[in-house]
Every structure is written in structure tokens, then in C-alpha cells.
Motif scaffolding. Structure first.
Motif, PDB file in Angstrom:
ATOM      1  N   GLU A 139     -10.821 -19.925 -47.841  1.00 17.28           N
ATOM      2  CA  GLU A 139     -11.145 -19.034 -46.790  1.00 17.28           C
ATOM      3  C   GLU A 139     -10.196 -17.936 -46.600  1.00 17.28           C
ATOM      4  O   GLU A 139     -10.205 -16.790 -46.499  1.00 17.28           O
ATOM      5  N   ARG A 140      -8.923 -18.459 -46.593  1.00 17.54           N
ATOM      6  CA  ARG A 140      -7.601 -17.622 -46.578  1.00 17.54           C
ATOM      7  C   ARG A 140      -7.836 -16.689 -47.931  1.00 17.54           C
ATOM      8  O   ARG A 140      -7.755 -15.520 -47.681  1.00 17.54           O
ATOM      9  N   MET A 141      -7.996 -17.042 -49.060  1.00 23.94           N
ATOM     10  CA  MET A 141      -7.893 -16.048 -50.065  1.00 23.94           C
ATOM     11  C   MET A 141      -9.232 -15.201 -50.067  1.00 23.94           C
ATOM     12  O   MET A 141      -8.836 -14.079 -50.506  1.00 23.94           O
ATOM     13  N   LEU A 142     -10.247 -15.646 -49.736  1.00 23.26           N
ATOM     14  CA  LEU A 142     -11.429 -14.760 -49.443  1.00 23.26           C
ATOM     15  C   LEU A 142     -10.913 -13.713 -48.572  1.00 23.26           C
ATOM     16  O   LEU A 142     -11.130 -12.546 -48.865  1.00 23.26           O
ATOM     17  N   ALA A 143     -10.317 -13.889 -47.496  1.00 21.27           N
ATOM     18  CA  ALA A 143      -9.865 -12.727 -46.617  1.00 21.27           C
ATOM     19  C   ALA A 143      -8.690 -12.064 -47.200  1.00 21.27           C
ATOM     20  O   ALA A 143      -8.856 -10.666 -46.931  1.00 21.27           O
ATOM     21  N   LEU A 144      -7.807 -12.543 -48.055  1.00 20.58           N
ATOM     22  CA  LEU A 144      -6.933 -11.793 -48.525  1.00 20.58           C
ATOM     23  C   LEU A 144      -7.362 -10.772 -49.647  1.00 20.58           C
ATOM     24  O   LEU A 144      -6.958  -9.648 -49.532  1.00 20.58           O
ATOM     25  N   VAL A 145      -8.417 -11.127 -50.347  1.00 23.97           N
ATOM     26  CA  VAL A 145      -9.099  -9.933 -51.370  1.00 23.97           C
ATOM     27  C   VAL A 145     -10.210  -9.238 -50.517  1.00 23.97           C
ATOM     28  O   VAL A 145     -11.014  -8.799 -51.530  1.00 23.97           O
ATOM     29  N   ARG A 146     -10.759  -9.738 -49.579  1.00 22.36           N
ATOM     30  CA  ARG A 146     -11.817  -9.124 -48.844  1.00 22.36           C
ATOM     31  C   ARG A 146     -13.058  -9.486 -49.521  1.00 22.36           C
ATOM     32  O   ARG A 146     -13.653  -8.328 -49.872  1.00 22.36           O
ATOM     33  N   MET A 147     -13.404 -10.589 -49.596  1.00 22.29           N
ATOM     34  CA  MET A 147     -14.517 -11.114 -50.334  1.00 22.29           C
ATOM     35  C   MET A 147     -15.420 -12.023 -49.618  1.00 22.29           C
ATOM     36  O   MET A 147     -16.249 -12.615 -50.062  1.00 22.29           O
ATOM     37  N   GLU A 148     -14.990 -12.112 -48.124  1.00 27.90           N
ATOM     38  CA  GLU A 148     -15.578 -13.302 -47.263  1.00 27.90           C
ATOM     39  C   GLU A 148     -17.229 -12.929 -47.198  1.00 27.90           C
ATOM     40  O   GLU A 148     -17.790 -14.318 -47.324  1.00 27.90           O
ATOM     41  N   ALA A 149     -17.606 -12.012 -47.446  1.00 30.31           N
ATOM     42  CA  ALA A 149     -19.141 -11.826 -47.234  1.00 30.31           C
ATOM     43  C   ALA A 149     -19.898 -12.364 -48.608  1.00 30.31           C
ATOM     44  O   ALA A 149     -21.011 -12.650 -48.430  1.00 30.31           O
ATOM     45  N   LEU A 150     -18.976 -12.506 -49.676  1.00 27.54           N
ATOM     46  CA  LEU A 150     -19.772 -12.801 -50.914  1.00 27.54           C
ATOM     47  C   LEU A 150     -19.506 -14.216 -51.326  1.00 27.54           C
ATOM     48  O   LEU A 150     -19.693 -14.371 -52.632  1.00 27.54           O
ATOM     49  N   GLN A 163     -15.522  -8.975 -59.349  1.00 33.96           N
ATOM     50  CA  GLN A 163     -15.012 -10.072 -60.177  1.00 33.96           C
ATOM     51  C   GLN A 163     -13.540 -10.158 -60.453  1.00 33.96           C
ATOM     52  O   GLN A 163     -12.932 -11.255 -60.367  1.00 33.96           O
ATOM     53  N   GLN A 164     -12.806  -8.891 -60.462  1.00 38.05           N
ATOM     54  CA  GLN A 164     -11.503  -8.823 -60.585  1.00 38.05           C
ATOM     55  C   GLN A 164     -10.813  -9.547 -59.432  1.00 38.05           C
ATOM     56  O   GLN A 164      -9.839 -10.231 -59.525  1.00 38.05           O
ATOM     57  N   ARG A 165     -11.480  -9.185 -58.204  1.00 42.95           N
ATOM     58  CA  ARG A 165     -10.834  -9.776 -56.897  1.00 42.95           C
ATOM     59  C   ARG A 165     -11.094 -11.282 -56.859  1.00 42.95           C
ATOM     60  O   ARG A 165     -10.133 -11.799 -56.585  1.00 42.95           O
ATOM     61  N   VAL A 166     -12.269 -11.531 -57.606  1.00 44.72           N
ATOM     62  CA  VAL A 166     -12.377 -13.285 -57.351  1.00 44.72           C
ATOM     63  C   VAL A 166     -11.200 -13.853 -58.279  1.00 44.72           C
ATOM     64  O   VAL A 166     -10.665 -14.750 -58.022  1.00 44.72           O
ATOM     65  N   ALA A 167     -10.841 -13.071 -59.536  1.00 42.86           N
ATOM     66  CA  ALA A 167     -10.132 -13.605 -60.529  1.00 42.86           C
ATOM     67  C   ALA A 167      -8.751 -13.851 -59.829  1.00 42.86           C
ATOM     68  O   ALA A 167      -8.127 -14.960 -60.264  1.00 42.86           O
ATOM     69  N   LEU A 168      -8.538 -12.865 -59.184  1.00 44.46           N
ATOM     70  CA  LEU A 168      -7.095 -12.688 -58.683  1.00 44.46           C
ATOM     71  C   LEU A 168      -6.959 -13.979 -57.635  1.00 44.46           C
ATOM     72  O   LEU A 168      -6.061 -14.504 -57.571  1.00 44.46           O
ATOM     73  N   ALA A 169      -8.012 -14.131 -56.733  1.00 47.43           N
ATOM     74  CA  ALA A 169      -7.995 -15.101 -55.545  1.00 47.43           C
ATOM     75  C   ALA A 169      -7.804 -16.368 -56.355  1.00 47.43           C
ATOM     76  O   ALA A 169      -7.137 -17.355 -55.881  1.00 47.43           O
ATOM     77  N   ARG A 170      -8.602 -16.754 -57.368  1.00 50.20           N
ATOM     78  CA  ARG A 170      -8.539 -17.977 -58.189  1.00 50.20           C
ATOM     79  C   ARG A 170      -7.298 -18.256 -58.662  1.00 50.20           C
ATOM     80  O   ARG A 170      -6.717 -19.521 -58.582  1.00 50.20           O
ATOM     81  N   ALA A 171      -6.645 -17.352 -59.128  1.00 50.30           N
ATOM     82  CA  ALA A 171      -5.262 -17.522 -59.794  1.00 50.30           C
ATOM     83  C   ALA A 171      -4.336 -17.709 -58.489  1.00 50.30           C
ATOM     84  O   ALA A 171      -3.317 -18.461 -58.871  1.00 50.30           O
ATOM     85  N   LEU A 172      -4.422 -16.988 -57.456  1.00 46.47           N
ATOM     86  CA  LEU A 172      -3.402 -17.176 -56.292  1.00 46.47           C
ATOM     87  C   LEU A 172      -3.385 -18.318 -55.687  1.00 46.47           C
ATOM     88  O   LEU A 172      -2.666 -18.905 -54.963  1.00 46.47           O
ATOM     89  N   ALA A 173      -4.847 -18.745 -55.701  1.00 48.92           N
ATOM     90  CA  ALA A 173      -5.271 -20.027 -54.330  1.00 48.92           C
ATOM     91  C   ALA A 173      -4.209 -21.248 -54.566  1.00 48.92           C
ATOM     92  O   ALA A 173      -3.818 -21.696 -53.699  1.00 48.92           O
ATOM     93  N   PRO A 174      -3.783 -21.716 -55.882  1.00 50.31           N
ATOM     94  CA  PRO A 174      -2.958 -22.872 -56.138  1.00 50.31           C
ATOM     95  C   PRO A 174      -1.672 -22.487 -55.851  1.00 50.31           C
ATOM     96  O   PRO A 174      -0.727 -23.495 -56.142  1.00 50.31           O
TER      97      PRO A 174
END
Lengths: 380, 321
Positions: A139-150, A163-174
Motif C-alpha cells: 500500500e505504502r509503495m503504491l502511494a509512493l509511486v502514485r499507482m493506488e488506482a491500478l 510499468q516504470q513506476r511499478v518496477a521502481l516500487a517493486r525494487a524499493l519495497a524490500p
């Protein structure tokens, strides 16, 4: 390996706290692909230290070894010689899944069979975090990259920027200690790229994670980085803040790769602690700054940035003179292409104002004035 | 989740229908054109598959002739004999143990063959898919070599290898590892080995096709996100290779269940499978209605197994998203 560990541990003790230790250190790293005479040296005895919380950029043309260095830090390649240290601990021999380092891939490499949320939560899940923690972190990462709706979308239904934002959030999450970014913006169009540059810089400040960014785009490197390492042919040529790299390039390659530059051959006539003086081909003498290294009086190459020169019709007293060959209008600026005596090309850049009339014409013989402190002597 | 998706899909589908009636007629015309293209195949299928099937369905409800063939008279014996048998002396019905055990063996061996073919086929397909583009075609070519020879000859070759006086037993005897020949031929194991060998390419090729498109950078991404090799296999490679695994499993399971030549030669007279039982009814058994009913039972088993399998696969899909 044992030695490198001892050095790392000693460094940690010396500085007292982990915070003072370099985030990542490459210690005399050599990487060779293939063996024998067919072997290609991708990295040639590279040593560099990347500080905590730094936005560090590896800049160079394709094939210079920047991506290899990144892959060595990530663990996709093992060093042929030397070691990689993470906060003082040698990690060169560890597989990627044991390194607290995450990567944003050039191709994004999102898992196509998972939703946005599942992609972002994957790393945390693999670390064995409890379900509730994974969910709240996603949730936090989705908010960080403004992708909550998707969040529930499959990743193949997203645009390149998303996709770029998701890749970024995926790498930052851990919460990695270091985030590696392998030319992540190269697939985006210019406008989106500019937006993402600012967003990345902002994210780096917000998360406090060390970013190591690989690019071949010099403008991108200058815009975002705290420090830049310019690479060519498997070697690091210069490391420094963008301003230093731009104003005080160490050698011809760095000067040429970053921005436009005029090269002149001159004679070093005197040396002092902070600089010296050179005699230009025109016979005039100017004060210069020196690149790192040993210099002796004699012939040297100097660089002058086009925007540090000015044209004037009064040519008797100016540092250089030249014949105007070409005028190129590019909106913000105008480039004047001149030829100095001896057929040396020289470019002068002037910022445009509204309502100014073009006052020079092709074939004019003009004087070129150089701003104070604008001449840099290169290491050759 | 998938149910939710389906309702959403239906909903938008309805809206589209209402919105564009002209687009709908254009689409229908296109569909009509496409149907025409499939007509030759449909005709062949009807003449060679549906037609004979209909005949078999009719036969299964008729009376068996004394010397084979059928007599035109309605009878339920064909179907009741699938699982029951009538005692020749006192006419009492009892469960046909022999048939049940043949059904069971067929199902068991087909599932085993599919599983073993998957265990052997997946690494093979993975290996081929990870070769450089130049050598890939060579490997695929090697996979197809067994198809060059007739199935009967290949099966006889297996017999030659595993029979009591065959290659394996002779070698083991001469090395003094065993004192008397080890019975491999005419066992369930022999049937399974034979069917695995015959159908392995049918498993490898679809899995290869799905792995070929696989982006191996995803494996790196998995490692980067703390997944070990086993987890990368389970969470990333297998789900993405699933269409190939499903197709391969179906392609191996169906012919295994109805296999005839392999169990006949490698299983001998005792270890019959469904295919052999059916053949027996049309031959020495002289009971065509029973053979026809058995054929339809086989058909129903295949359909049931496929429905269960595809449903199960779909469900695990829902878990992963």
C-alpha cells in the motif's frame, strides 16, 4: 576474500559507526568475459567508493563497462578479480538473492503473470515477511509511486511510464541498502523522461536509499546526480560532482563526452599551486586551472566551453580571433561556428534575447573573449 | 477473482453489443467468412470421426451376433457388461473384476506416463529453450528423430532391449550382477517406460514452445528480489510455462489412455489396457456392442479427466492471479 573482509571490518571500526562507511566499494575489480586470447576485459582494475544516501551515476558510452559494474554489485556476475564491499562487508561471492540490493531493470522485467500489487510484494514475500506486513508495505509503495488506482491491474495492461513506476516500487519495497538503476528511463519519451528524472531524485531524497544509476545520457547524469563517474573502456576516468565534471574535465574523453567543448593546443608557461598560465596559439597568455595529475611546462591541450566565450567586433585586444563560418539558431541559444588561424574549429554559444537582431554575418572576422577562469588544462 | 473478471467482461460485452449494431453485422459477416475456411476440415472430421462415432453409439445399444457383428434388436447388455458380468450357469450379475482392473491400470499408467514425461520433458524443453538460437533447431531436430521410424518397429526394439534374453539382462548376467534374468517385459513398468518413450516429444515440444517466448531476464529479477532457485522455478518459470505444460500433459495423457500397440507388445496378454480390451471385443470376443460401449466409456473418462484437470489448473491460476 578474507583480506578484503578484514579491511572492511577495520574500516567499520575506524569510523565507529556504519553510517560513515561507504555504501558500496569496488576494490580493484576486474571482470573478464571469456578466457584466453578471446577474453574481453569489461572492467579493468576499477576502484570506486559510493557514499551513503548518495545519488551516484555511472556515465559512459555503450560497452564502457558501466552495466557490468552494476551487475557485479547486484550479483548477476562475479568479479574475475577484486571484490565488492557493501557497508564494508565483502559481498562479491554472494548470489543476488542474498544481497540487500535491488535493481530496476532497463526492460523493467515485471512478472507478467502477476498484478501490480503482487509484483511489488514479491520481494517482501520472498523475504518471508508476514502477509499483513507485505500488504501494508505494498500500500505504502503504491502511494509512493502514485499507482493506488491500478493495484489490481495486470502489468501488461500498463503504459511504459506506469510499468516504470511499478518496477521502481517493486525494487524499493524490500528496503534495499542500495538501489541499482540500469538505464531505467531509456524507453520513455522525452517529456516523461524529464518528469521521471525529477521524480527519481525526489524519491531518493524521501527514501534515503543510496541510488546507483547507469546511463549514457550526459544531461540525465548532470541533472540528477550527487556525483558522477565517467567511464570508458572498462575504466573510470573521473569521479566528481556534476559541476566539477563539467567545469574541470580531467581528460579529452570526459571533456568531449559531457557537453560541447573547444579543444586548443597551448603551451604551459608557468605553474603554481592552484593553476598556471598558458600561451595560446594567438600569442596571448591566460590563467588556467589544471586537472588532477602531474604537469610540467610545455605543450598541453586546453578546453574552453562554448558558453564561456563571447564574440566581439573589436578584435584587436581579444584573446583569440577567428572567421565566422556558420550561425546555428537553436531557440534558447545561437551557436557560432568559427575557424581560428591554423583552421582550428571553435564554437561560441550565446543565449538569445527577444528582439535582438543578428549582428554578425558569415565571413566576418571577429574577436573571441574568454571569461575569467574558463580555461582548463587536460591530463593527456 | 477469475469469476469477478468474467462478470466484468460480460458486462462490458453487453454494453458494446448495445452500442454498435452495425459493427456487429460486419463482425458476423467476417465470422461467416472464417467459418467457410474451416469447412473442409469440418467435413473430414464429420465423415471420419463424428459419423463412425454415431454408428458406434447405435451399436452399443444393439444385440451381439453369435459370430461377431450385430443383430438388429435393442439390448442393454453392451453397456451393462462394461462393469458387470453375467454368470454363464445361473445368470446372476456380478461386478466384472477383470474390466475394473483394466480400467484402473489404464488410468494409473496414463497418469504415471504423463507425470514421468513431464519430469523428463520439462528439463529437456528448458535446456533447448536456453540454447543459443543457432543450436536450438539442431536440438529440436534430434527430438523428432524417433518419429522417423514406425511405432511398431520402435516398440519391438524396446522388447529386444528389455526381454529376458535381451540387452539389459544379458549384460547384467554376464557381469554377474544377477543370477537369473530380471523380468521387465510383460509388466506394467514396461508399458509405462514404452509409453513415456513414445509420447515424450509430445510433452517436450509444447513446453519448448512456451519457454521459447520466456524472457529470462525475469529469472534475474526473481533472484534480485530474494527468490532462491527453487522459488524462481515455482513462482516464475512454472507459472509462465503452464500453457505448455497443460498442452503437453493433455497430448500425452489422451493417447496413453487409449494406447494399443505399446501395451500389446510390452504388456503381453495379461497386462491389458483399455485399447486392447476394446480390440478384443471386436475380435476374438465377438461382442461388438460391448466394444462400442467400452469405446464410449473411454471417451467419457477422457472428457471427465480433462474437465477435472483444466478446472484444477484454472483454480491454481486464480491463486497466483
Amino acid at each position: 576474500m578474507a583480506k578484503a573482509k578484514a579491511i572492511g571490518a577495520a574500516a567499520a571500526r575506524q569510523h565507529g559507526s556504519v553510517g560513515d562507511v561507504a555504501a558500496v566499494t569496488a576494490a580493484n575489480v576486474t571482470k573478464t568475459f571469456g578466457s584466453g586470447d578471446d577474453g574481453v576485459v569489461a572492467l579493468d582494475d576499477v576502484s570506486v567508493s559510493i557514499r551513503q544516501n548518495e545519488f551516484f551515476t555511472l556515465l559512459g558510452p555503450s560497452g564502457c563497462g558501466k552495466t557490468t559494474l552494476l551487475r557485479l554489485i547486484a550479483g548477476f556476475e562475479l568479479p574475475t578479480q577484486g571484490d565488492i564491499l557493501l557497508e564494508g562487508e565483502p559481498i562479491g561471492h554472494l548470489p543476488p538473492y542474498q544481497r540487500p540490493v535491488n535493481t530496476v531493470f532497463q526492460s523493467y522485467a515485471l512478472f507478467p503473470h502477476m498484478t501490480v500489487s503482487e509484483n511489488i510484494g514479491f520481494g517482501l514475500q520472498m523475504l518471508g515477511k508476514p502477509q499483513a506486513e507485505v500488504a501494508s508495505e505494498v500500500e505504502r509503495m503504491l502511494a509512493l509511486v502514485r499507482m493506488e488506482a491500478l493495484a489490481k491491474r495486470r502489468v501488461d495492461q500498463l503504459s511504459g511510464g506506469q510499468q516504470q513506476r511499478v518496477a521502481l516500487a517493486r525494487a524499493l519495497a524490500p528496503h534495499p541498502k542500495v538501489l541499482l538503476l540500469d538505464e531505467p528511463l531509456s524507453a520513455l519519451d522525452l517529456k516523461l523522461r524529464k518528469e521521471m528524472q525529477i521524480e527519481l531524485k525526489h524519491l531518493q531524497g524521501e527514501t534515503g536509499i543510496t541510488f546507483i544509476f547507469v546511463t549514457h545520457d550526459q544531461e540525465e547524469a548532470l541533472t540528477m546526480s550527487d556525483r558522477v563517474a565517467v567511464m570508458d573502456n572498462g575504466k573510470i576516468l573521473q569521479v566528481g560532482p556534476p559541476r566539477e565534471i563539467y567545469d574541470h574535465p580531467a581528460d579529452r574523453f570526459v571533456a568531449n563526452f559531457i557537453g560541447e567543448t573547444n579543444f586548443l593546443t597551448a603551451e604551459l608557461t608557468s605553474l603554481s599551486k592552484s593553476g598556471g598560465r598558458v600561451k595560446l596559439p594567438s600569442g596571448k597568455t591566460v590563467a588556467v586551472t589544471l586537472a588532477d595529475g602531474e604537469f610540467s611546462e610545455g605543450q598541453v591541450t586546453v578546453v574552453i566551453r562554448p558558453e564561456h566565450a563571447r564574440l566581439t567586433k573589436a578584435k584587436s585586444k581579444t584573446t583569440l580571433t577567428g572567421v565566422l563560418r556558420n550561425i546555428v539558431y537553436i531557440g534558447t541559444d545561437t551557436h557560432y561556428h568559427l575557424r581560428l588561424p591554423g583552421d582550428t574549429p571553435f564554437i561560441v554559444r550565446t543565449q538569445n534575447q527577444r528582439d535582438t537582431q543578428e549582428s554578425y554575418q558569415q565571413g566576418d572576422e571577429l574577436g573571441i573573449e574568454i571569461s575569467a577562469n574558463a580555461v582548463q588544462v587536460l591530463r593527456d | 477473482m477469475s469469476a469477478h473478471d468474467q462478470t466484468v467482461g460480460l458486462d462490458t460485452g453487453l454494453k458494446k453489443d448495445q452500442a454498435g449494431a452495425t459493427a456487429e453485422t460486419a463482425r458476423r459477416a467476417e465470422v461467416r467468412g472464417n467459418v467457410l475456411l474451416t469447412a473442409p476440415a469440418l467435413i473430414v472430421l464429420f465423415c471420419c470421426a463424428s459419423g463412425p462415432l454415431l454408428i458406434m453409439l447405435v451399436y452399443s445399444f444393439l444385440t451381439a451376433g453369435d459370430y461377431g457383428g450385430i443383430i438388429w434388436g435393442l439390448s442393454g447388455d453392451g453397456w451393462s457388461n462394461v462393469f458387470m458380468q453375467r454368470d454363464i450357469f445361473d445368470d446372476t450379475l456380478s461386478i466384472a473384476d477383470a474390466h475394473i482392473s483394466i480400467f484402473w491400470r489404464s488410468l494409473k499408467l496414463s497418469v504415471l506416463t504423463t507425470v514421468v514425461a513431464l519430469i523428463f520433458g520439462f528439463p529437456t524443453a528448458y535446456f533447448i529453450a536456453t540454447r543459443p538460437l543457432k543450436t536450438r533447431n539442431l536440438w529440436l531436430f534430434l527430438i523428432t528423430i524417433p518419429f522417423w521410424t514406425n511405432l511398431l518397429i520402435r516398440t519391438f526394439a524396446i522388447v529386444e532391449v528389455i526381454r529376458n534374453q535381451g540387452v539389459i539382462n544379458t549384460a547384467l548376467l554376464s557381469f554377474g550382477l544377477i543370477d537369473e534374468p530380471y523380468q521387465i517385459l510383460f509388466t506394467d513398468f514396461a508399458i509405462m517406460v514404452g509409453m513415456t518413450y513414445v509420447y515424450l516429444p509430445l510433452m517436450v515440444l509444447p513446453i519448448y514452445a512456451s519457454m521459447e517466448k520466456f524472457d529470462f531476464r525475469l529469472v534475474e529479477a526473481g533472484y534480485d528480489l530474494y527468490a532462491t532457485k527453487m522459488k524462481v522455478l515455482r513462482r516464475i518459470i512454472l507459472p509462465l510455462a503452464k500453457p505448455g505444460i497443460v498442452a503437453g500433459s493433455i497430448l500425452v495423457f489422451i493417447p496413453s489412455l487409449g494406447a494399443y500397440v505399446t501395451p500389446r507388445l510390452l504388456g503381453g496378454g495379461k497386462n491389458m489396457m483399455l485399447g486392447n480390451l476394446i480390440e478384443l471385443q471386436f475380435g476374438q470376443g465377438r461382442n461388438w456392442p460391448l466394444g462400442a460401449a467400452l469405446s464410449f466409456t473411454l471417451l467419457l473418462i477422457v472428457m471427465a479427466a480433462l474437465i477435472i484437470y483444466v478446472r484444477g489448473v484454472g483454480k491454481s491460476d486464480g491463486q497466483h492471479g
